[in-house]
Write a protein that holds these residues in place. Structure first.
Motif, PDB file in Angstrom:
ATOM      1  N   LYS A   8      42.662  42.941  43.904  1.00  0.00           N
ATOM      2  CA  LYS A   8      42.328  41.513  44.028  1.00  0.00           C
ATOM      3  C   LYS A   8      42.063  41.149  45.481  1.00  0.00           C
ATOM      4  CE  LYS A   8      43.561  38.769  40.227  1.00  0.00           C
ATOM      5  NZ  LYS A   8      44.486  37.867  39.603  1.00  0.00           N
ATOM      6  N   LEU A   9      42.932  41.722  46.328  1.00  0.00           N
ATOM      7  CA  LEU A   9      42.806  41.439  47.760  1.00  0.00           C
ATOM      8  C   LEU A   9      41.436  41.900  48.280  1.00  0.00           C
ATOM      9  CD1 LEU A   9      44.453  40.326  50.131  1.00  0.00           C
ATOM     10  CD2 LEU A   9      45.117  42.675  50.643  1.00  0.00           C
ATOM     11  N   ILE A  10      41.072  43.129  47.899  1.00  0.00           N
ATOM     12  CA  ILE A  10      39.772  43.673  48.348  1.00  0.00           C
ATOM     13  C   ILE A  10      38.631  42.790  47.838  1.00  0.00           C
ATOM     14  CG2 ILE A  10      38.177  45.635  48.087  1.00  0.00           C
ATOM     15  CD1 ILE A  10      40.723  47.414  48.093  1.00  0.00           C
ATOM     16  N   GLU A  11      38.777  42.370  46.562  1.00  0.00           N
ATOM     17  CA  GLU A  11      37.750  41.508  45.965  1.00  0.00           C
ATOM     18  C   GLU A  11      37.590  40.203  46.752  1.00  0.00           C
ATOM     19  OE1 GLU A  11      37.852  40.015  41.703  1.00  0.00           O
ATOM     20  OE2 GLU A  11      37.693  42.212  41.559  1.00  0.00           O
ATOM     21  N   ARG A  12      38.777  39.611  47.089  1.00  0.00           N
ATOM     22  CA  ARG A  12      38.755  38.354  47.871  1.00  0.00           C
ATOM     23  C   ARG A  12      38.034  38.533  49.198  1.00  0.00           C
ATOM     24  NH1 ARG A  12      43.236  34.924  46.570  1.00  0.00           N
ATOM     25  NH2 ARG A  12      42.571  34.175  44.548  1.00  0.00           N
ATOM     26  N   VAL A  13      38.397  39.659  49.881  1.00  0.00           N
ATOM     27  CA  VAL A  13      37.793  39.922  51.198  1.00  0.00           C
ATOM     28  C   VAL A  13      36.289  40.044  51.042  1.00  0.00           C
ATOM     29  CG1 VAL A  13      37.622  41.596  53.095  1.00  0.00           C
ATOM     30  CG2 VAL A  13      39.864  40.981  52.166  1.00  0.00           C
ATOM     31  N   MET A  14      35.875  40.807  50.013  1.00  0.00           N
ATOM     32  CA  MET A  14      34.436  41.002  49.789  1.00  0.00           C
ATOM     33  C   MET A  14      33.716  39.680  49.551  1.00  0.00           C
ATOM     34  SD  MET A  14      33.776  44.393  47.565  1.00  0.00           S
ATOM     35  CE  MET A  14      32.030  44.149  47.394  1.00  0.00           C
ATOM     36  N   GLU A  19      29.612  38.954  55.980  1.00  0.00           N
ATOM     37  CA  GLU A  19      28.738  40.114  56.010  1.00  0.00           C
ATOM     38  C   GLU A  19      28.335  40.477  54.586  1.00  0.00           C
ATOM     39  OE1 GLU A  19      30.658  42.832  58.968  1.00  0.00           O
ATOM     40  OE2 GLU A  19      29.238  41.452  59.924  1.00  0.00           O
ATOM     41  N   SER A  20      27.118  40.920  54.458  1.00  0.00           N
ATOM     42  CA  SER A  20      26.648  41.337  53.142  1.00  0.00           C
ATOM     43  C   SER A  20      27.217  42.728  52.842  1.00  0.00           C
ATOM     44  CB  SER A  20      25.116  41.355  53.162  1.00  0.00           C
ATOM     45  OG  SER A  20      24.627  42.386  52.362  1.00  0.00           O
ATOM     46  N   ILE A  21      27.761  42.890  51.628  1.00  0.00           N
ATOM     47  CA  ILE A  21      28.302  44.203  51.247  1.00  0.00           C
ATOM     48  C   ILE A  21      27.615  44.660  49.969  1.00  0.00           C
ATOM     49  CG2 ILE A  21      30.373  45.518  50.593  1.00  0.00           C
ATOM     50  CD1 ILE A  21      31.993  43.486  52.219  1.00  0.00           C
ATOM     51  N   LEU A  22      27.197  45.923  50.009  1.00  0.00           N
ATOM     52  CA  LEU A  22      26.485  46.490  48.863  1.00  0.00           C
ATOM     53  C   LEU A  22      27.078  47.881  48.611  1.00  0.00           C
ATOM     54  CD1 LEU A  22      22.638  46.581  48.634  1.00  0.00           C
ATOM     55  CD2 LEU A  22      23.865  48.710  48.680  1.00  0.00           C
ATOM     56  N   GLY A  28      22.466  56.269  44.618  1.00  0.00           N
ATOM     57  CA  GLY A  28      21.883  55.099  45.290  1.00  0.00           C
ATOM     58  C   GLY A  28      21.662  53.912  44.375  1.00  0.00           C
ATOM     59  N   ARG A  29      22.191  53.915  43.164  1.00  0.00           N
ATOM     60  CA  ARG A  29      22.057  52.760  42.259  1.00  0.00           C
ATOM     61  C   ARG A  29      23.087  51.715  42.682  1.00  0.00           C
ATOM     62  NH1 ARG A  29      17.486  53.280  40.061  1.00  0.00           N
ATOM     63  NH2 ARG A  29      17.060  55.490  39.941  1.00  0.00           N
ATOM     64  N   ILE A  30      22.655  50.483  42.760  1.00  0.00           N
ATOM     65  CA  ILE A  30      23.572  49.424  43.202  1.00  0.00           C
ATOM     66  C   ILE A  30      24.590  49.132  42.106  1.00  0.00           C
ATOM     67  CG2 ILE A  30      23.753  47.008  43.977  1.00  0.00           C
ATOM     68  CD1 ILE A  30      20.880  47.315  45.096  1.00  0.00           C
ATOM     69  N   LEU A  31      25.887  49.215  42.507  1.00  0.00           N
ATOM     70  CA  LEU A  31      26.961  48.954  41.557  1.00  0.00           C
ATOM     71  C   LEU A  31      27.569  47.584  41.774  1.00  0.00           C
ATOM     72  CD1 LEU A  31      28.879  52.373  41.770  1.00  0.00           C
ATOM     73  CD2 LEU A  31      27.215  51.662  40.042  1.00  0.00           C
ATOM     74  N   GLN A  32      27.565  47.175  43.037  1.00  0.00           N
ATOM     75  CA  GLN A  32      28.266  45.918  43.335  1.00  0.00           C
ATOM     76  C   GLN A  32      27.655  45.279  44.583  1.00  0.00           C
ATOM     77  OE1 GLN A  32      32.451  46.589  43.836  1.00  0.00           O
ATOM     78  NE2 GLN A  32      32.923  44.401  43.850  1.00  0.00           N
ATOM     79  N   VAL A  33      27.544  43.966  44.592  1.00  0.00           N
ATOM     80  CA  VAL A  33      27.144  43.217  45.814  1.00  0.00           C
ATOM     81  C   VAL A  33      28.082  42.026  45.932  1.00  0.00           C
ATOM     82  CG1 VAL A  33      24.685  43.855  45.735  1.00  0.00           C
ATOM     83  CG2 VAL A  33      25.465  41.781  44.568  1.00  0.00           C
ATOM     84  N   ASN A  34      28.174  41.466  47.116  1.00  0.00           N
ATOM     85  CA  ASN A  34      29.041  40.291  47.261  1.00  0.00           C
ATOM     86  C   ASN A  34      28.189  39.023  47.405  1.00  0.00           C
ATOM     87  OD1 ASN A  34      28.078  40.525  49.809  1.00  0.00           O
ATOM     88  ND2 ASN A  34      30.060  40.395  50.831  1.00  0.00           N
ATOM     89  N   LYS A  35      28.888  37.884  47.615  1.00  0.00           N
ATOM     90  CA  LYS A  35      28.203  36.579  47.705  1.00  0.00           C
ATOM     91  C   LYS A  35      27.267  36.531  48.908  1.00  0.00           C
ATOM     92  CE  LYS A  35      31.232  33.039  46.151  1.00  0.00           C
ATOM     93  NZ  LYS A  35      32.261  32.170  46.710  1.00  0.00           N
ATOM     94  N   ALA A  36      27.769  37.083  50.046  1.00  0.00           N
ATOM     95  CA  ALA A  36      26.977  37.039  51.275  1.00  0.00           C
ATOM     96  C   ALA A  36      25.663  37.786  51.084  1.00  0.00           C
ATOM     97  CB  ALA A  36      27.767  37.639  52.437  1.00  0.00           C
TER      98      ALA A  36
END
Ligand code: C2E
Ligand code: MG
Ligand code: MG
Length: 575
Positions: A8-14, A19-22, A28-36
């Motif tokens: 949960k903590l990692i999710e919150r930070v993301m 910064e954009s996190i991918l 190389g298939r995108i599994l997850q991106v964040n709001k930024a």
């Protein structure tokens, strides 16, 4: 429980990081991106998942760039650097990107994590700072620094190729009243409008800058001849003079343009700028044509005036008067051919500039009010000479000194003069004070009172240069006067026109009726003496009898024991 919290903590930070996190899988298939990521790229999570980061490629980098990047990730497990990407809107932007390969327990790459932030804003700020070093924020034109740099380059090139360079300094005119009346924002608007007009007039090879306020400069390297610059200046004056409408009011502008040329007006950067500034000031002052080329003669004249002003200030602040000396010009009683007075006239032998005429330095002293101290120095010298001549047993006539206009508004003058005369052990009637009509009128009632007081203390008052100013006969009887000096221009007119002689005759009769002595100045010719002889009991002063004499020569003239010399004018020495 502990593990869940950690996720949960990692999710919150993301989610909350800027910064954009991918995150991708090993292929190389995108599994997850964040709001930024969504905020920066414009792609939602749903749009990104399952795709590869090629989704963001901008085509600004060649394939070799990506090959090198992946090679390094393969070798080192990570890569960081600047990358140009493309947002969903198509806009290309610069980002700082770091990619890390994540390995599983078997040391095989299982994921890649790409973290990036947008550098566009930072870069825009850096670019703005760079821009402002050489440009003006208001008009977006160049600034003084740009002009300086371009001047250096252009001068070097012109020297090498023997070309002409022109520097124009101009202002749009009337900005201050606009600022005062409409406010600074409106003033800025006017500057911008004029800057746009200027921009349309100059060539693309010209350097156009805003120096400050409403002052601009144009540097022209090619086709900088006088005719081309006149043409450009005319256009600038015409265009910038066009009215500007502010708050439904049409404002008239009055631009002034000054132009200086290299090499004819100045040989280096500083003097070229000075020359253009000087021409600009002259254009502003003349207010006629709107533009003016640098005028060397006029500039030298002004430089000379400045030097004289500076030197006079130093002379009188330091209480030393090297080079200043009194000369004495006799006044002659025409009927008896006797010396019956003299005028003290100041002479200045400057160590560098040579002899400077009082006609040149007295007006400068008047402008700076130094003349108050100058007059008092002359009076002290004159009184000292009178005392020395009397002690030597000479026949000393009344000595006239000239007073400048500012002396007449000095409340302490009458007391000061009386004290100086007393200090030398003399009587007031040894001194006569010459005041011009102009000075008398300028100081009005106060001058009349002061002169009245001086006269009542026994000083003689003479009205100098009569005929050059108002020449009003009506005030002659209302002023405290003993003598009227008719200016030499009057005598010159008599030569051309008989009516002037009639007028002179009337003035003399009127003055004599009022018990005023009359002196005619500037007598140079024998025939003038003949004409003046019929005017009765008058005095004359002029080169015909004597030029202003140095002290030693004048002293010889009033020394009763001295034999007259051949070149003396045959005038008897006593009054
Ligand atoms: P001013 O008081 O009218 O002095 C007469 C001027 O006419 C003197 O010029 C004199 O040299 C000149 N002059 C006299 N006779 C003739 C002549 O026959 N022909 C021609 N062409 N000129 C003649 P200067 O000495 O150059 O003085 C010019 C003016 O400077 C004076 O005019 C006076 O207003 C002012 N000035 C001179 N010395 C002083 C001073 O010590 N204090 C002040 N305040 N002003 C002074
Ligand atoms: Mg005089
Ligand atoms: Mg005079």
């Amino acid at each position: 429980m502990k593990n869940i919290n950690c996720f949960k903590l990692i999710e919150r930070v993301m989610e909350n990081t800027l910064e954009s996190i991918l995150v991708t899988d090993a292929r190389g298939r995108i599994l997850q991106v964040n709001k930024a990521f969504t905020q920066i790229t414009g792609y939602t999570e749903a749009e990104a998942l399952g795709k590869t980061p090629a989704l963001l490629r901008s085509e600004r980098h060649p394939p070799s760039f990506y090959q090198a990047m992946w090679a390094e990730i393969g070798r080192q497990g990570s890569w960081a650097g600047e990358v140009w990407n493309r947002r969903k809107t198509g806009e290309i932007y610069l980002q700082w990107l770091s990619i890390n390969a994540i390995e599983d327990e078997d040391d095989q790459v299982s994921h890649y994590v790409a973290i990036s932030h947008d550098l566009s804003e930072l870069r825009a700020k850096e670019a703005e700072v760079e821009f402002l070093a050489f440009n003006d924020p208001l008009t977006r034109l160049g600034n003084r620094q740009l002009l300086m740099n371009r001047l250096d380059q252009a001068l070097a090139e012109c020297r090498r190729r023997g070309d002409v360079l022109a520097l124009m300094i101009l202002d749009v005119g009337r900005l201050r009243p606009i600022n005062d009346h409409f406010g600074m924002v409106a003033g800025d608007q006017v500057i911008c409008t004029q800057a746009e007009r200027l921009h349309l007039l100059v060539d693309s090879s010209d350097t156009l800058v805003r120096l400050q306020g409403d002052t601009f400069a144009v540097l022209r390297h090619s086709d900088a001849q006088v005719s081309a610059m006149s043409h450009l200046a005319e256009q600038i004056v015409r265009e910038l003079s066009r009215g500007i409408t502010l708050k439904d009011k049409s404002l008239l502008m009055r631009p002034s343009v000054g132009i200086a040329l290299f090499p004819q007006d100045a040989m280096n950067k500083e003097t070229l700028i000075q020359a253009a500034e000087h021409a600009h000031v002259q254009a502003k002052k003349s207010g006629r044509q709107g533009f003016q080329f640098f005028d060397h003669g006029q500039h030298q004249q002004q430089q000379r005036q400045m030097i004289i002003e500076q030197e006079l200030t130093e002379l009188f602040n330091g209480y030393k008067q090297p080079g200043l000396e009194l000369y004495f010009q006799p006044k002659i009683c025409l009927s008896k051919r006797c010396l019956c007075g003299a005028e003290a006239l100041l002479r200045w032998n400057h160590p560098l500039l040579g002899w400077i005429s009082p006609g040149e330095f007295i007006p400068i002293a008047e402008q700076t009010r130094l003349c108050v101290r100058l007059d008092r120095w002359v009076i002290r010298q004159a009184l000292m000479h009178i005392r020395e001549w009397l002690q030597a047993g000479y026949e000393v006539p009344t000595l006239a000194v000239n007073l400048s206009a500012h002396q007449l508004d000095q409340d302490d003058f009458a007391d000061w003069l009386a004290a100086e005369v007393r200090r030398e052990g003399l009587q007031p009637n040894v001194i006569q004070l010459e005041i011009t009509e102009g000075a008398m009128i300028r100081n009005g009632e106060a001058a009349t009172c002061l002169l009245g007081e001086l006269q009542s203390r026994g000083f003689q008052i003479s009205l100098d240069d009569f005929g050059t100013g108002y020449s009003s006969l009506s005030y002659l009887d209302s002023l405290p006067l003993n003598e009227l000096k008719i200016d030499r221009s009057f005598l010159q007119r008599i030569d051309q026109d008989m009516r002037s002689l009639k007028l002179l005759r009337s003035i003399v009769v009127l003055a004599q009726t009022l018990d005023l002595q009359v002196v005619v100045e500037g007598v140079e010719e024998e025939h003038q003496i003949e004409l003046l002889s019929e005017l009765g009991d008058i005095k004359v002063q002029g080169f015909y009898f004597y030029r202003p004499l140095p002290e030693a020569e004048f002293a010889r003239l009033i020394n009763p024991h001295e034999e007259p010399r051949d070149q003396d004018s045959g005038v008897c020495p006593s009054s």
